[in-house]
Design a protein around this motif. Structure first.
Motif, PDB file in Angstrom:
ATOM      1  N   LEU A  28       6.789 -13.000 -11.092  1.00 34.09           N
ATOM      2  CA  LEU A  28       8.039 -12.973 -10.342  1.00 34.09           C
ATOM      3  C   LEU A  28       8.080 -11.784  -9.391  1.00 34.09           C
ATOM      4  N   THR A  29       7.517 -10.676  -9.861  1.00 26.40           N
ATOM      5  CA  THR A  29       7.529  -9.483  -9.021  1.00 26.40           C
ATOM      6  C   THR A  29       6.735  -9.703  -7.746  1.00 26.40           C
ATOM      7  N   ILE A  30       5.561 -10.332  -7.890  1.00 29.41           N
ATOM      8  CA  ILE A  30       4.719 -10.537  -6.723  1.00 29.41           C
ATOM      9  C   ILE A  30       5.291 -11.607  -5.810  1.00 29.41           C
ATOM     10  N   ASN A  31       5.775 -12.712  -6.394  1.00 31.33           N
ATOM     11  CA  ASN A  31       6.292 -13.807  -5.580  1.00 31.33           C
ATOM     12  C   ASN A  31       7.572 -13.423  -4.849  1.00 31.33           C
ATOM     13  N   SER A  32       8.399 -12.601  -5.488  1.00 37.22           N
ATOM     14  CA  SER A  32       9.628 -12.181  -4.833  1.00 37.22           C
ATOM     15  C   SER A  32       9.371 -11.083  -3.798  1.00 37.22           C
ATOM     16  N   ALA A  33       8.139 -10.527  -3.854  1.00 37.23           N
ATOM     17  CA  ALA A  33       7.646  -9.578  -2.855  1.00 37.23           C
ATOM     18  C   ALA A  33       8.596  -8.411  -2.590  1.00 37.23           C
ATOM     19  N   PRO A  34       8.911  -7.616  -3.638  1.00 36.94           N
ATOM     20  CA  PRO A  34       9.705  -6.422  -3.395  1.00 36.94           C
ATOM     21  C   PRO A  34       8.932  -5.425  -2.536  1.00 36.94           C
ATOM     22  N   LEU A  35       7.617  -5.537  -2.575  1.00 35.76           N
ATOM     23  CA  LEU A  35       6.774  -4.707  -1.721  1.00 35.76           C
ATOM     24  C   LEU A  35       6.235  -5.569  -0.583  1.00 35.76           C
ATOM     25  N   SER A  36       6.320  -5.084   0.618  1.00 35.10           N
ATOM     26  CA  SER A  36       5.768  -5.821   1.749  1.00 35.10           C
ATOM     27  C   SER A  36       4.249  -5.718   1.741  1.00 35.10           C
ATOM     28  N   VAL A  37       3.607  -6.529   2.556  1.00 38.04           N
ATOM     29  CA  VAL A  37       2.150  -6.476   2.667  1.00 38.04           C
ATOM     30  C   VAL A  37       1.712  -5.080   3.113  1.00 38.04           C
ATOM     31  N   LEU A  38       2.442  -4.517   4.063  1.00 32.23           N
ATOM     32  CA  LEU A  38       2.111  -3.174   4.541  1.00 32.23           C
ATOM     33  C   LEU A  38       2.220  -2.153   3.421  1.00 32.23           C
ATOM     34  N   SER A  39       3.239  -2.289   2.567  1.00 28.58           N
ATOM     35  CA  SER A  39       3.399  -1.355   1.446  1.00 28.58           C
ATOM     36  C   SER A  39       2.244  -1.471   0.464  1.00 28.58           C
ATOM     37  N   TRP A  40       1.812  -2.707   0.204  1.00 29.70           N
ATOM     38  CA  TRP A  40       0.661  -2.913  -0.680  1.00 29.70           C
ATOM     39  C   TRP A  40      -0.583  -2.252  -0.099  1.00 29.70           C
ATOM     40  N   ILE A  41      -0.776  -2.386   1.206  1.00 32.91           N
ATOM     41  CA  ILE A  41      -1.949  -1.811   1.860  1.00 32.91           C
ATOM     42  C   ILE A  41      -1.920  -0.288   1.760  1.00 32.91           C
ATOM     43  N   VAL A  42      -0.745   0.306   2.035  1.00 26.99           N
ATOM     44  CA  VAL A  42      -0.619   1.762   1.964  1.00 26.99           C
ATOM     45  C   VAL A  42      -0.865   2.248   0.541  1.00 26.99           C
ATOM     46  N   LEU A  43      -0.266   1.590  -0.431  1.00 27.48           N
ATOM     47  CA  LEU A  43      -0.424   1.992  -1.830  1.00 27.48           C
ATOM     48  C   LEU A  43      -1.877   1.878  -2.275  1.00 27.48           C
ATOM     49  N   SER A  44      -2.520   0.763  -1.946  1.00 25.91           N
ATOM     50  CA  SER A  44      -3.911   0.551  -2.351  1.00 25.91           C
ATOM     51  C   SER A  44      -4.847   1.528  -1.651  1.00 25.91           C
ATOM     52  N   SER A  45      -4.554   1.835  -0.392  1.00 22.50           N
ATOM     53  CA  SER A  45      -5.382   2.801   0.336  1.00 22.50           C
ATOM     54  C   SER A  45      -5.276   4.182  -0.284  1.00 22.50           C
ATOM     55  N   LEU A  46      -4.077   4.552  -0.709  1.00 25.05           N
ATOM     56  CA  LEU A  46      -3.897   5.847  -1.373  1.00 25.05           C
ATOM     57  C   LEU A  46      -4.643   5.892  -2.699  1.00 25.05           C
ATOM     58  N   LEU A  47      -4.523   4.799  -3.466  1.00 30.31           N
ATOM     59  CA  LEU A  47      -5.205   4.745  -4.758  1.00 30.31           C
ATOM     60  C   LEU A  47      -6.715   4.742  -4.570  1.00 30.31           C
ATOM     61  N   GLY A  48      -7.182   3.971  -3.574  1.00 35.71           N
ATOM     62  CA  GLY A  48      -8.606   3.887  -3.331  1.00 35.71           C
ATOM     63  C   GLY A  48      -9.193   5.165  -2.765  1.00 35.71           C
ATOM     64  N   GLY A  49      -8.372   5.950  -2.085  1.00 34.56           N
ATOM     65  CA  GLY A  49      -8.865   7.176  -1.480  1.00 34.56           C
ATOM     66  C   GLY A  49      -8.567   8.416  -2.292  1.00 34.56           C
ATOM     67  N   VAL A  50      -7.316   8.810  -2.301  1.00 37.71           N
ATOM     68  CA  VAL A  50      -6.929  10.078  -2.939  1.00 37.71           C
ATOM     69  C   VAL A  50      -7.188  10.074  -4.442  1.00 37.71           C
ATOM     70  N   LEU A  51      -6.795   8.975  -5.123  1.00 40.42           N
ATOM     71  CA  LEU A  51      -6.967   8.933  -6.576  1.00 40.42           C
ATOM     72  C   LEU A  51      -8.442   9.002  -6.967  1.00 40.42           C
TER      73      LEU A  51
END
Length: 301
Positions: A4-27
């Protein structure tokens, strides 16, 4: 609940990209520094085996099937995959794309593991390899022996930073393309990239130390390099809004990138350990990596 969380998309595609880029880089950089500074290099082979499974699982179970399903031509996707593999081969030959995952790197180390003057004293004295003082171990330690590598004036460190920045930029593009195509595909792709980034960043961190950089400098340079993931992701996101037809092609390039790194770069390193116990551990960790992608797929359905 997650469905439900993904389908209702509380996070936009851009937000997912920013979050994943941070996790993939800084983390990944922070975790790599934690491993390196605490001399946990013995864990790197385990991380590499897991990363191989995660990347192969992402390629064959998620990325390629999705690329084929949305592409107008299967032949085009297959051709792009082939071209991508050849492209990354050429890039590696040009020493732009190079990863070191252990104490002995064929490109950056003073000597290879097979020609180490400590473990193979009979090979000492060759023109190509230089013996080093084994009485002052550095962070490049192993259970079998320890020795100090001479600094190279920062040349190896500079080269690895250039290559790593380019690699991170490409990772950002691949993450953006995956999330633009499908949120679930983006999550799986990001997991595979993060799994590979951690052992790679450990190697990069050690190379910088070997090149004469301080621990603080190595951490800062890796963090700056990781910003390229965000830059690549943002640029690709806005570009793909106007060229949706490029998504299958970029997904095929993503598959070729992960496939090349897993098969041409990481797997050969596993063959250096032929004992049965190590082989079983490698197969088990690769299987766990694949299972992670399968679990993510079903969990996100």
């Amino acid at each position: 609940m997650l469905n439900l969380t993904i389908n209702s998309a509380p996070l936009s595609v851009l937000s997912w990209i920013v979050l994943s880029s941070l996790l993939g880089g800084v983390l990944s950089v922070c975790l790599a520094a934690l491993f390196a500074l605490n001399v946990r290099t013995s864990w790197v082979p385990m991380l590499v085996s897991y990363a191989i499974g995660a990347m192969l699982g992402a390629v064959f179970l998620e990325i390629l099937p999705h690329a084929f399903s949305i592409a107008g031509s299967v032949e085009k996707v297959s051709a792009t995959l082939l071209i991508g593999l050849l492209l990354f081969f050429v890039l590696e030959k040009l020493v732009i794309w190079r990863h070191c995952h252990g104490d002995h790197c064929e490109v950056h180390a003073v000597h290879t593991e097979e020609n180490c003057p400590v473990t193979h004293p009979e090979k000492e004295g060759g023109a190509k390899y230089r013996a080093v003082n084994a009485q002052q171990p550095t962070i490049l330690l192993s259970d079998a022996h320890s020795h100090s590598h001479i600094h190279d004036g920062g040349r190896s460190g500079l080269m690895i930073m250039i290559g790593d920045t380019f690699h991170n930029f490409i990772d950002g593009i691949l993450i953006a393309a995956a999330f633009t195509a499908d949120i679930k595909l983006g999550v799986v792709t990001a997991l595979a990239i993060i799994a590979h980034e951690i052992p790679q960043e450990v190697g990069d961190f050690l190379i910088l130390l070997h090149s004469g950089y301080t621990k603080k400098q190595a951490l800062i340079f890796n963090l700056v390099s990781s910003v390229a993931t965000m830059v690549g992701g943002l640029m690709a996101y806005f570009a793909l809004q106007y060229v949706q037809s490029w998504i299958p092609v970029i997904l095929a390039l993503a598959a070729s990138s992960l496939l090349y790194v897993a098969v041409a770069d990481l797997i050969p390193g596993l063959h250096k350990r032929t004992e049965l116990k190590a082989t079983i551990a490698q197969v088990l960790l690769i299987s766990i990596g694949v299972s992670t992608i399968l679990a993510a797929h079903f969990f996100l359905e």
